[in-house]
Write an enzyme that holds these catalytic residues in place. Sequence first.
Site, PDB file in Angstrom:
ATOM      1  N   ARG A  58       0.842  -1.221   0.000  1.00  0.00           N
ATOM      2  CA  ARG A  58       0.000   0.000   0.000  1.00  0.00           C
ATOM      3  C   ARG A  58       0.867   1.257   0.000  1.00  0.00           C
ATOM      4  O   ARG A  58       0.477   2.299  -0.515  1.00  0.00           O
ATOM      5  CB  ARG A  58      -0.961  -0.009   1.198  1.00  0.00           C
ATOM      6  CG  ARG A  58      -1.819   1.249   1.293  1.00  0.00           C
ATOM      7  CD  ARG A  58      -3.083   1.077   2.134  1.00  0.00           C
ATOM      8  NE  ARG A  58      -2.841   0.472   3.416  1.00  0.00           N
ATOM      9  CZ  ARG A  58      -2.266   1.079   4.468  1.00  0.00           C
ATOM     10  NH1 ARG A  58      -1.884   2.328   4.381  1.00  0.00           N
ATOM     11  NH2 ARG A  58      -2.075   0.443   5.599  1.00  0.00           N
ATOM     12  N   LYS A 208      -8.619   4.572 -19.329  1.00  0.00           N
ATOM     13  CA  LYS A 208      -8.935   5.023 -20.683  1.00  0.00           C
ATOM     14  C   LYS A 208      -7.704   4.884 -21.589  1.00  0.00           C
ATOM     15  O   LYS A 208      -7.189   3.800 -21.741  1.00  0.00           O
ATOM     16  CB  LYS A 208      -9.503   6.440 -20.624  1.00  0.00           C
ATOM     17  CG  LYS A 208     -10.520   6.670 -19.485  1.00  0.00           C
ATOM     18  CD  LYS A 208     -11.796   5.848 -19.617  1.00  0.00           C
ATOM     19  CE  LYS A 208     -12.644   5.813 -18.343  1.00  0.00           C
ATOM     20  NZ  LYS A 208     -13.002   7.073 -17.743  1.00  0.00           N
TER      21      LYS A 208
HETATM   22  C1  LIG Z   1     -13.412   7.614 -16.481  1.00  0.00           C
HETATM   23  C2  LIG Z   1     -13.029   8.954 -16.055  1.00  0.00           C
HETATM   24  C3  LIG Z   1     -12.744   9.258 -14.712  1.00  0.00           C
HETATM   25  C4  LIG Z   1     -12.893   8.239 -13.607  1.00  0.00           C
HETATM   26  O1  LIG Z   1     -11.990   7.202 -13.713  1.00  0.00           O
HETATM   27  P1  LIG Z   1     -12.229   5.690 -13.179  1.00  0.00           P
HETATM   28  O2  LIG Z   1     -10.975   5.024 -13.572  1.00  0.00           O
HETATM   29  O3  LIG Z   1     -13.459   5.162 -13.849  1.00  0.00           O
HETATM   30  O4  LIG Z   1     -12.431   5.795 -11.693  1.00  0.00           O
HETATM   31  C5  LIG Z   1     -12.330  10.532 -14.400  1.00  0.00           C
HETATM   32  N1  LIG Z   1     -12.225  11.485 -15.360  1.00  0.00           N
HETATM   33  C6  LIG Z   1     -12.505  11.239 -16.654  1.00  0.00           C
HETATM   34  C7  LIG Z   1     -12.367  12.331 -17.646  1.00  0.00           C
HETATM   35  C8  LIG Z   1     -12.920   9.975 -17.045  1.00  0.00           C
HETATM   36  O5  LIG Z   1     -13.196   9.749 -18.333  1.00  0.00           O
END
Ligand SMILES: *Cc1c(COP(=O)(O)O)cnc(C)c1O
Length: 393
Positions: A58, A208
Amino acid sequence: MGLKNTGFNSKLIHSGGIKDPLGSAVTPIYQTSTFSFKSAKHGSQCFSGESDGYIYTRIGNPTILDLERTMADLENGFGGIATSSGMGAVNTVYLTYLSSGDHVVCTEAVYGPSRGVLENVYPKFGIEASFVNTSELKAVKEAIQPNTKLIFLESPANPTMQITDVVAVSELAHKNNIPVCIDNTFASPYLQKPLDLGADIVLHSMTKFINGHADIVAGMIVTKTEEDFKKLRPMMVNLGCNMDPNQAFLTRRGLKTLSIRIDKAQENCIKVADYLESHPKVAWVKFPGLKSHPQYELAKKQMSGPGAMISFGLNGGYKAGEKMMNNVQLALLAVSLGGIETLIQHPASMTHSKLTIAGKLKAGITDDLVRLSVGIEDVEDIINDLDQALKDV
Ligand SMILES: *Cc1c(COP(=O)(O)O)cnc(C)c1O
């Protein structure tokens, strides 16, 4: 490692610098919760910081550190802090900079949950937020209060594709001694380097573009200074929103191809945007690479490419959006973005369906809006799919 002066693509492949003693070409997955000390003295030195040995996953782990160093290198920052998800990164930033009685200025059309927690969770700790169109510098200026402790931007923003002038907002913020954090998920460091533009902190949903293969949820914070790094790191550790070593390994692997994936997806996206803009059933298209985008010039100035995300509106409104979702065959009908596969969604009937009409409009979501994350398939196939899906809407 002497990688400071290498190009972006070399950093994608070689940054990190955790070398396996057996010489494996790839940083191994150190799938362990804890690390043994060489002696009681060594243990005490690890805790005091005199020795940089590992203690507990952690707090730190070589596989995770490899990814953190790589992201810090790519964003031209001091250090990286990996988190279990993008929202882990967002909340680590909020909780580090905001205390009871403080105020945050936030991009109006920010990612839903980044706004949702400021509306639904933080007020109970006495933290207030203003949501403004950060594309207008005047609106940001007017929203700043004596107790404003953070400016939180997202650019390009989700799903409106609005662009904020990071240089101008950072100058304004720093005149008022306020740190600027930007969610760089839509652009990635390949297309935009916010720390070079003046921001203090960058964060990512690595779920993403960074990982890019739709098989991981992960987040990252990168700071420009050691001072901010030292503020943020203990917050992540104590909140317990750390990454898992296996998650770090897969994310680091996905990251190696970031530039070639984005080059291909972006090339496809430019063609898809042109196709959509000339389609009779499409009312409008928002893509920073189109001259019709209200901040086309700003996007060209602060980003090295327009990315692979498009929003567009259908003449037939809500019903047409729903119909199109049921018609697509190649594109996956799914939330998320930035993966190698094309994803499509209709926020009004899907992700934002629970919002009131006023709430949707505040988030920049009209009933006709469709969001498309263009993948790296053959562009003819993507366009053919959209074409058949638009036939009867
Ligand atoms: C998906 C997303 C998040 C959140 O991320 P997670 O990995 O789903 O917790 C934050 N900001 C943007 C612009 C996103 O597309």
